[in-house]
Motif scaffolding. Structure first.
Motif, PDB file in Angstrom:
ATOM      1  N   ASN A 104       0.826  -1.214   0.000  1.00 64.73           N
ATOM      2  CA  ASN A 104       0.000   0.000   0.000  1.00 64.73           C
ATOM      3  C   ASN A 104       0.853   1.255   0.000  1.00 64.73           C
ATOM      4  OD1 ASN A 104      -2.331  -1.491  -0.045  1.00 64.73           O
ATOM      5  ND2 ASN A 104      -2.764  -1.277   2.134  1.00 64.73           N
ATOM      6  N   VAL A 105       1.925   1.269   0.798  1.00 67.55           N
ATOM      7  CA  VAL A 105       2.827   2.434   0.849  1.00 67.55           C
ATOM      8  C   VAL A 105       3.490   2.625  -0.512  1.00 67.55           C
ATOM      9  CG1 VAL A 105       4.975   3.317   1.848  1.00 67.55           C
ATOM     10  CG2 VAL A 105       3.218   2.319   3.333  1.00 67.55           C
ATOM     11  N   TYR A 106       4.001   1.533  -1.081  1.00 69.17           N
ATOM     12  CA  TYR A 106       4.656   1.617  -2.376  1.00 69.17           C
ATOM     13  C   TYR A 106       3.704   2.154  -3.442  1.00 69.17           C
ATOM     14  CZ  TYR A 106       6.675   0.294  -6.828  1.00 69.17           C
ATOM     15  OH  TYR A 106       7.127   0.332  -8.122  1.00 69.17           O
ATOM     16  N   TYR A 107       2.528   1.556  -3.535  1.00 70.71           N
ATOM     17  CA  TYR A 107       1.598   1.962  -4.595  1.00 70.71           C
ATOM     18  C   TYR A 107       1.046   3.363  -4.390  1.00 70.71           C
ATOM     19  CZ  TYR A 107       1.863  -2.831  -6.200  1.00 70.71           C
ATOM     20  OH  TYR A 107       2.318  -4.037  -6.665  1.00 70.71           O
ATOM     21  N   ARG A 108       0.959   3.794  -3.153  1.00 60.78           N
ATOM     22  CA  ARG A 108       0.418   5.128  -2.884  1.00 60.78           C
ATOM     23  C   ARG A 108       1.439   6.232  -3.184  1.00 60.78           C
ATOM     24  NH1 ARG A 108      -3.181   6.569   2.130  1.00 60.78           N
ATOM     25  NH2 ARG A 108      -4.673   7.329   0.662  1.00 60.78           N
ATOM     26  N   PHE A 109       2.703   5.972  -2.839  1.00 60.97           N
ATOM     27  CA  PHE A 109       3.691   7.050  -2.914  1.00 60.97           C
ATOM     28  C   PHE A 109       4.769   6.869  -3.983  1.00 60.97           C
ATOM     29  CE2 PHE A 109       2.204   7.031   1.542  1.00 60.97           C
ATOM     30  CZ  PHE A 109       1.613   8.284   1.558  1.00 60.97           C
ATOM     31  N   LEU A 110       5.040   5.656  -4.410  1.00 67.15           N
ATOM     32  CA  LEU A 110       6.176   5.430  -5.303  1.00 67.15           C
ATOM     33  C   LEU A 110       5.806   4.914  -6.689  1.00 67.15           C
ATOM     34  CD1 LEU A 110       8.492   3.754  -2.638  1.00 67.15           C
ATOM     35  CD2 LEU A 110       8.528   6.136  -3.406  1.00 67.15           C
ATOM     36  N   SER A 111       4.620   4.400  -6.840  1.00 64.99           N
ATOM     37  CA  SER A 111       4.212   3.799  -8.102  1.00 64.99           C
ATOM     38  C   SER A 111       3.459   4.818  -8.968  1.00 64.99           C
ATOM     39  CB  SER A 111       3.300   2.603  -7.818  1.00 64.99           C
ATOM     40  OG  SER A 111       2.838   2.038  -9.014  1.00 64.99           O
ATOM     41  N   LYS A 112       3.653   4.683 -10.271  1.00 60.20           N
ATOM     42  CA  LYS A 112       2.904   5.531 -11.205  1.00 60.20           C
ATOM     43  C   LYS A 112       1.533   4.886 -11.428  1.00 60.20           C
ATOM     44  CE  LYS A 112       2.841   7.078 -15.976  1.00 60.20           C
ATOM     45  NZ  LYS A 112       1.559   6.516 -16.300  1.00 60.20           N
ATOM     46  N   ASN A 113       0.499   5.667 -11.231  1.00 61.49           N
ATOM     47  CA  ASN A 113      -0.862   5.177 -11.438  1.00 61.49           C
ATOM     48  C   ASN A 113      -1.521   5.971 -12.563  1.00 61.49           C
ATOM     49  OD1 ASN A 113      -0.942   3.227  -9.294  1.00 61.49           O
ATOM     50  ND2 ASN A 113      -1.005   4.941  -7.870  1.00 61.49           N
ATOM     51  N   ASP A 114      -2.261   5.272 -13.394  1.00 64.04           N
ATOM     52  CA  ASP A 114      -2.972   5.923 -14.498  1.00 64.04           C
ATOM     53  C   ASP A 114      -4.252   6.576 -13.983  1.00 64.04           C
ATOM     54  OD1 ASP A 114      -1.084   4.822 -16.252  1.00 64.04           O
ATOM     55  OD2 ASP A 114      -2.291   3.024 -16.578  1.00 64.04           O
ATOM     56  N   SER A 115      -4.664   7.637 -14.651  1.00 67.84           N
ATOM     57  CA  SER A 115      -5.988   8.189 -14.354  1.00 67.84           C
ATOM     58  C   SER A 115      -6.969   7.562 -15.350  1.00 67.84           C
ATOM     59  CB  SER A 115      -5.986   9.715 -14.470  1.00 67.84           C
ATOM     60  OG  SER A 115      -5.660  10.098 -15.769  1.00 67.84           O
ATOM     61  N   PHE A 116      -8.167   7.290 -14.879  1.00 65.24           N
ATOM     62  CA  PHE A 116      -9.151   6.630 -15.736  1.00 65.24           C
ATOM     63  C   PHE A 116     -10.530   6.824 -15.143  1.00 65.24           C
ATOM     64  CE2 PHE A 116      -7.841   3.684 -12.514  1.00 65.24           C
ATOM     65  CZ  PHE A 116      -8.977   2.978 -12.152  1.00 65.24           C
ATOM     66  N   ASP A 117     -11.535   6.592 -15.966  1.00 64.73           N
ATOM     67  CA  ASP A 117     -12.922   6.634 -15.520  1.00 64.73           C
ATOM     68  C   ASP A 117     -13.406   5.203 -15.337  1.00 64.73           C
ATOM     69  OD1 ASP A 117     -13.170   9.428 -15.584  1.00 64.73           O
ATOM     70  OD2 ASP A 117     -13.530   9.387 -17.745  1.00 64.73           O
ATOM     71  N   GLU A 118     -13.898   4.938 -14.148  1.00 64.91           N
ATOM     72  CA  GLU A 118     -14.416   3.613 -13.830  1.00 64.91           C
ATOM     73  C   GLU A 118     -15.858   3.509 -14.319  1.00 64.91           C
ATOM     74  OE1 GLU A 118     -13.565   1.630  -9.777  1.00 64.91           O
ATOM     75  OE2 GLU A 118     -15.593   2.446  -9.624  1.00 64.91           O
ATOM     76  N   THR A 119     -16.200   2.377 -14.900  1.00 65.19           N
ATOM     77  CA  THR A 119     -17.569   2.165 -15.358  1.00 65.19           C
ATOM     78  C   THR A 119     -18.517   1.998 -14.169  1.00 65.19           C
ATOM     79  OG1 THR A 119     -18.930   0.901 -16.890  1.00 65.19           O
ATOM     80  CG2 THR A 119     -17.396  -0.344 -15.564  1.00 65.19           C
ATOM     81  N   LYS A 120     -19.785   2.142 -14.437  1.00 72.02           N
ATOM     82  CA  LYS A 120     -20.812   2.084 -13.399  1.00 72.02           C
ATOM     83  C   LYS A 120     -20.925   0.700 -12.751  1.00 72.02           C
ATOM     84  CE  LYS A 120     -25.645   3.446 -13.290  1.00 72.02           C
ATOM     85  NZ  LYS A 120     -26.714   4.071 -14.031  1.00 72.02           N
ATOM     86  N   SER A 121     -20.867  -0.343 -13.562  1.00 74.75           N
ATOM     87  CA  SER A 121     -21.041  -1.715 -13.074  1.00 74.75           C
ATOM     88  C   SER A 121     -19.684  -2.409 -12.985  1.00 74.75           C
ATOM     89  CB  SER A 121     -21.963  -2.496 -14.013  1.00 74.75           C
ATOM     90  OG  SER A 121     -22.114  -3.819 -13.558  1.00 74.75           O
ATOM     91  N   LEU A 122     -19.386  -2.957 -11.796  1.00 69.78           N
ATOM     92  CA  LEU A 122     -18.111  -3.637 -11.567  1.00 69.78           C
ATOM     93  C   LEU A 122     -18.345  -5.055 -11.069  1.00 69.78           C
ATOM     94  CD1 LEU A 122     -16.127  -0.875  -9.647  1.00 69.78           C
ATOM     95  CD2 LEU A 122     -15.786  -1.597 -12.011  1.00 69.78           C
ATOM     96  N   ILE A 123     -17.404  -5.922 -11.393  1.00 69.69           N
ATOM     97  CA  ILE A 123     -17.374  -7.261 -10.821  1.00 69.69           C
ATOM     98  C   ILE A 123     -16.446  -7.206  -9.615  1.00 69.69           C
ATOM     99  CG2 ILE A 123     -16.640  -9.649 -11.161  1.00 69.69           C
ATOM    100  CD1 ILE A 123     -17.401  -9.347 -14.118  1.00 69.69           C
ATOM    101  N   LEU A 124     -16.955  -7.620  -8.473  1.00 71.24           N
ATOM    102  CA  LEU A 124     -16.142  -7.653  -7.255  1.00 71.24           C
ATOM    103  C   LEU A 124     -15.428  -8.988  -7.113  1.00 71.24           C
ATOM    104  CD1 LEU A 124     -15.402  -6.471  -4.383  1.00 71.24           C
ATOM    105  CD2 LEU A 124     -17.324  -7.833  -3.563  1.00 71.24           C
ATOM    106  N   SER A 125     -16.166 -10.066  -7.198  1.00 72.13           N
ATOM    107  CA  SER A 125     -15.618 -11.411  -6.992  1.00 72.13           C
ATOM    108  C   SER A 125     -16.183 -12.370  -8.016  1.00 72.13           C
ATOM    109  CB  SER A 125     -16.014 -11.960  -5.612  1.00 72.13           C
ATOM    110  OG  SER A 125     -15.486 -11.209  -4.577  1.00 72.13           O
ATOM    111  N   ILE A 126     -15.309 -13.241  -8.462  1.00 71.45           N
ATOM    112  CA  ILE A 126     -15.746 -14.369  -9.271  1.00 71.45           C
ATOM    113  C   ILE A 126     -14.905 -15.543  -8.804  1.00 71.45           C
ATOM    114  CG2 ILE A 126     -14.210 -13.741 -11.185  1.00 71.45           C
ATOM    115  CD1 ILE A 126     -16.346 -14.969 -13.068  1.00 71.45           C
TER     116      ILE A 126
END
Length: 196
Positions: A104-126
């Motif tokens: 979590n620390v790495y991804y929050r502060f050191l990793s490059k994250n893309d900006s994007f629009d999330e769709t309305k309907s998501l799959i949580l678990s399969i």
């Protein structure tokens, strides 16, 4: 012939067991007790999301899928209500907890994250129990057909970027990588009406 049925509270123990057996140790929820997993999935059964099962001719559950809108809010409610049990799970599994915190620390502060629009309907678990061939693909097709009937033309999901098997599975089922964020690929399937 396999059938799809809407899950009820009576299915909660089977859903928790399938989750426990199907999810790898890279998912923190795999360390949850069966009791805590049942409570986790109860939130989705009681909320606005959809939980559907695929059963075989003998009535055995082959797998399940949880999808819908506002899933993040449901997860926040669960974490708030069961904070003590989640902390207890973390204490009992220190290696997994430390790994999660460092990630979590790495991804929050050191990793490059893309900006994007999330769709309305998501799959949580399969998740599948391993006994039905093609169950995962059939569950994805079911979600696409269900969303098409609700006039939704796309569905999204998040998958660990380091899980080559899972990423390839979704690519094979016509999901496309849209973005990278916090060690996850955000993937979408569009043009759901073209489901075969």
């Amino acid at each position: 012939m396999p059938e799809f049925i809407k899950a009820t509270i009576d299915n909660i123990d089977e859903i928790a067991t399938i989750h426990k057996n199907a999810f790898s140790k890279s998912h923190f929820t795999s360390f949850f007790s069966l009791s805590l997993l049942e409570k986790y999935y109860e939130f989705f059964l009681e909320g606005d999301s959809e939980t559907w099962l695929q059963k075989n001719d003998e009535g055995e559950i082959l797998g399940f899928v949880v999808f819908g809108e506002n899933l993040g809010n449901t997860i926040k409610e669960f974490k708030s209500q069961y904070k003590t049990e989640i902390i207890k799970t973390a204490v009992l599994n220190p290696a997994a907890s430390i790994s999660k915190v460092l990630s979590n620390v790495y991804y929050r502060f050191l990793s490059k994250n893309d900006s994007f629009d999330e769709t309305k309907s998501l799959i949580l678990s399969i998740a599948v129990n391993g006994k039905g061939k093609g169950t995962g693909s059939k569950l994805l097709s079911f979600v696409s057909e269900y969303n098409t009937k609700k006039n939704l033309n796309e569905v999204g999901l998040y998958v660990r970027a380091d899980s080559a098997y899972a990423v390839n599975f979704y690519l094979k089922n016509e999901y496309k990588i849209q973005a990278y964020t916090s060690g996850l690929y955000y993937m979408e399937r569009v043009n759901l009406s073209k489901v075969e």
